[in-house]
Design a protein around this motif. Structure first.
Motif, PDB file in Angstrom:
ATOM      1  N   HIS A  42       0.855  -1.182   0.000  1.00 18.68           N
ATOM      2  CA  HIS A  42       0.000   0.000   0.000  1.00 18.68           C
ATOM      3  C   HIS A  42       0.891   1.232   0.000  1.00 18.68           C
ATOM      4  O   HIS A  42       2.048   1.177   0.447  1.00 18.68           O
ATOM      5  CB  HIS A  42      -0.907   0.017   1.233  1.00 18.68           C
ATOM      6  N   PRO A  43       0.380   2.369  -0.466  1.00 21.33           N
ATOM      7  CA  PRO A  43       1.182   3.601  -0.421  1.00 21.33           C
ATOM      8  C   PRO A  43       1.648   3.902   0.999  1.00 21.33           C
ATOM      9  O   PRO A  43       0.868   3.825   1.951  1.00 21.33           O
ATOM     10  CB  PRO A  43       0.198   4.673  -0.922  1.00 21.33           C
ATOM     11  N   GLN A 358       3.793  13.396   4.681  1.00 23.29           N
ATOM     12  CA  GLN A 358       4.247  12.784   3.432  1.00 23.29           C
ATOM     13  C   GLN A 358       4.095  13.816   2.319  1.00 23.29           C
ATOM     14  O   GLN A 358       3.036  13.935   1.711  1.00 23.29           O
ATOM     15  CB  GLN A 358       3.447  11.516   3.126  1.00 23.29           C
ATOM     16  N   GLY A 360       5.988  14.036  -0.467  1.00 22.86           N
ATOM     17  CA  GLY A 360       6.259  13.508  -1.788  1.00 22.86           C
ATOM     18  C   GLY A 360       7.453  14.186  -2.433  1.00 22.86           C
ATOM     19  O   GLY A 360       7.909  15.246  -1.998  1.00 22.86           O
TER      20      GLY A 360
END
Length: 495
Positions: A42-43, A358, A360
């Protein structure tokens, strides 16, 4: 007399054989040649198989033996360094119950945040020196909550290095340093945190025997020794997380001394004698390898998840067929500042220094008529250096102000351009050394076995091979300020 060091990295396992008399490497080897896979079902998840690590240890050691240059029967002690914070679970027969939830896995952030509030923020910071955050304790709580069948079978919990030591010796041990990196240790009571285990409902029997870092953690079993081409009975006399071990390998043991590394993750690690902590837990404090109740030695750690992992991604996607050395040479063709191309290197899970957000990874200001492959590689290195500067400013605000940073000449520090960019971004000189994690583990084994009377004796022959100082003709501040503004926009968008 010879010492064997084993470094369980996220990307590969490296082993080195070191001459205890000269403290020099005789030979070393790693396995695999390409980066080890990370499972992401999963992410934000990240897992690796402990069985894979054990196979890689055997393969790397076989390669080392094949190179020759030493008598395998002369190895007197074994030391182990390992990727920090990973959770390994075994049953009463020492069988692995599930893949390890490794350091960059983000699934337990919310669990740790709730514990931080429930236990009390000030109590967590003053006793644990950290928020439970996304560390091993919170990962174990995730298993308890989401995989109760597996949790019920657990006999012992460990970190990756404890598992490899178990495979070598059949014994399971831990240390104060290891417990603190899992956020299981109470620095005020000098024992396993009752607050943590009571809040999460853990049984204290899950924890292994606590031994000093530098001590016997078991002896090599006969059947394993035969398989590995070693003599039975060699003691495992040192185990440490990779960042405390990296500091040890650079002889960073005293208050005010600072080490850095830029492998899969990027880390600045400073030593303090104060039970201090960041109010936002953006940097973290753990027991260093030479911590004792009488003489406090704490490792203050800044971690950036996506450094070498981002450079690897750039290589695979923009530099197919090029070596890392060729990437570094190509990056030099682009000008300082990469003609406005900016990179945020945060694509490898929740970032502690960004309050576990998060964000990215992002490439900003791409000009399709201007930017080339060289710009990509330089902008990535500059973006990573800017992330180091951002975190380093947090460390400075918490009282860590080194006059020099020590680093091993490996990974991104093999790049002359990156090293210069790091120095110009932080404004602090860097001393480069030839030592790496596997060498540090080997010398740590010598300390634990009593071959060296003290850590300072173990590193008496360790000398810097290069000093890189800030280039006063380079003004990196405008580049950093623009990068920081882009990051702040992303942080605001995350709320």
């Amino acid at each position: 007399m010879l010492l064997l060091g084993i470094d369980i990295g996220t990307s590969s396992v490296k082993v080195s054989v070191v001459n205890a008399d000269t403290q020099q490497i005789i030979t070393s080897a790693q396995f695999p040649d390409e980066e080890s896979p990370i499972k992401a079902v999963h992410p934000g998840w990240a897992e690796q198989s402990p069985l894979m690590w054990w196979d890689q240890v055997q393969q790397a050691l076989a390669r080392c033996h094949a190179k020759g240059g030493y008598n395998q029967q002369d190895i007197a002690a074994i030391g182990i360094a390992y990727q920090m914070h990973g959770l390994v679970l075994v049953d009463k027969d020492q069988n692995v119950l599930r893949d390890s939830i490794i350091w960059c896995d983000s699934r337990a952030v919310e669990i740790g945040d709730k514990a931080f509030v429930a236990i009390g923020q000030e109590k967590c910071l003053s006793h644990l020196l950290n928020s439970p955050g996304n560390f091993t304790a919170s990962k174990l709580a995730w298993v308890k909550e989401n995989e109760p069948g597996i949790y019920a079978k657990i006999d012992k919990i460990m970190l990756p290095g404890d598992y490899i030591a178990m495979k070598l010796t059949g014994e399971i041990t831990t240390s104060v340093s290891a417990l603190s990196e899992g956020v299981f240790f109470d620095f005020k009571t000098n024992g396993i945190s009752k607050d943590v285990i009571n809040y999460f409902g853990f049984d204290e029997s899950l924890f292994p025997v606590i031994n000093p870092v530098f001590s016997s953690h078991g002896a090599l079993k006969s059947d394993v020794a035969e398989k590995l081409g070693l003599k039975a009975g060699i003691p495992v006399t040192y185990k440490s997380g990779d960042q405390p071990n990296n500091a040890l390998s650079l002889n960073v043991l005293n208050p005010g001394e600072v080490a850095a590394t830029a492998g899969t993750s990027g880390v600045i690690y400073g030593v303090s004698d104060q039970l201090a902590y960041d109010q936002q837990s953006r940097i973290n404090t753990f027991a260093h390898v030479n911590y004792s109740e009488e003489e406090k030695r704490l490792g203050v750690l800044l971690c950036i998840n996506g450094t070498g992992s981002l450079y690897r991604w750039a290589k695979y996607n923009f530099g197919a067929g090029l070596s890392y050395n060729q990437l570094n040479e190509e990056a030099k063709k682009a000008p300082l500042g990469s003609d406005g191309l900016r990179v945020l290197p945060f694509g490898n899970g929740a970032e502690r220094m960004l309050n576990n957000k998060q964000v990215g990874a992002h490439f900003q200001n791409i000009d399709l008529n201007l930017h080339t492959q060289a710009h990509i590689f330089r902008a990535v290195q500059e973006g990573i250096a800017c992330a180091f500067r951002y975190g380093f400013d947090i460390m400075r605000s918490n009282g860590m102000n080194p006059t020099v940073i020590r680093a091993g000449k490996s990974n991104l520090f093999l790049s002359e351009l990156f090293t210069e960019t790091f120095v110009n971004a932080t404004g602090v000189p860097v001393e480069l050394y030839n030592n790496d994690g596997s060498v540090g583990a080997a010398l740590g084994a010598g300390i634990g076995a009593g071959i060296f009377k003290s850590p300072s004796e173990a590193f008496s022959n360790t000398k810097a091979i290069q000093l890189i100082e800030p280039d006063l003709s380079v003004d990196f501040e405008p580049i950093y300020n623009e990068w920081k503004e882009l990051l702040e926009i992303r942080l605001k968008a995350k709320g």
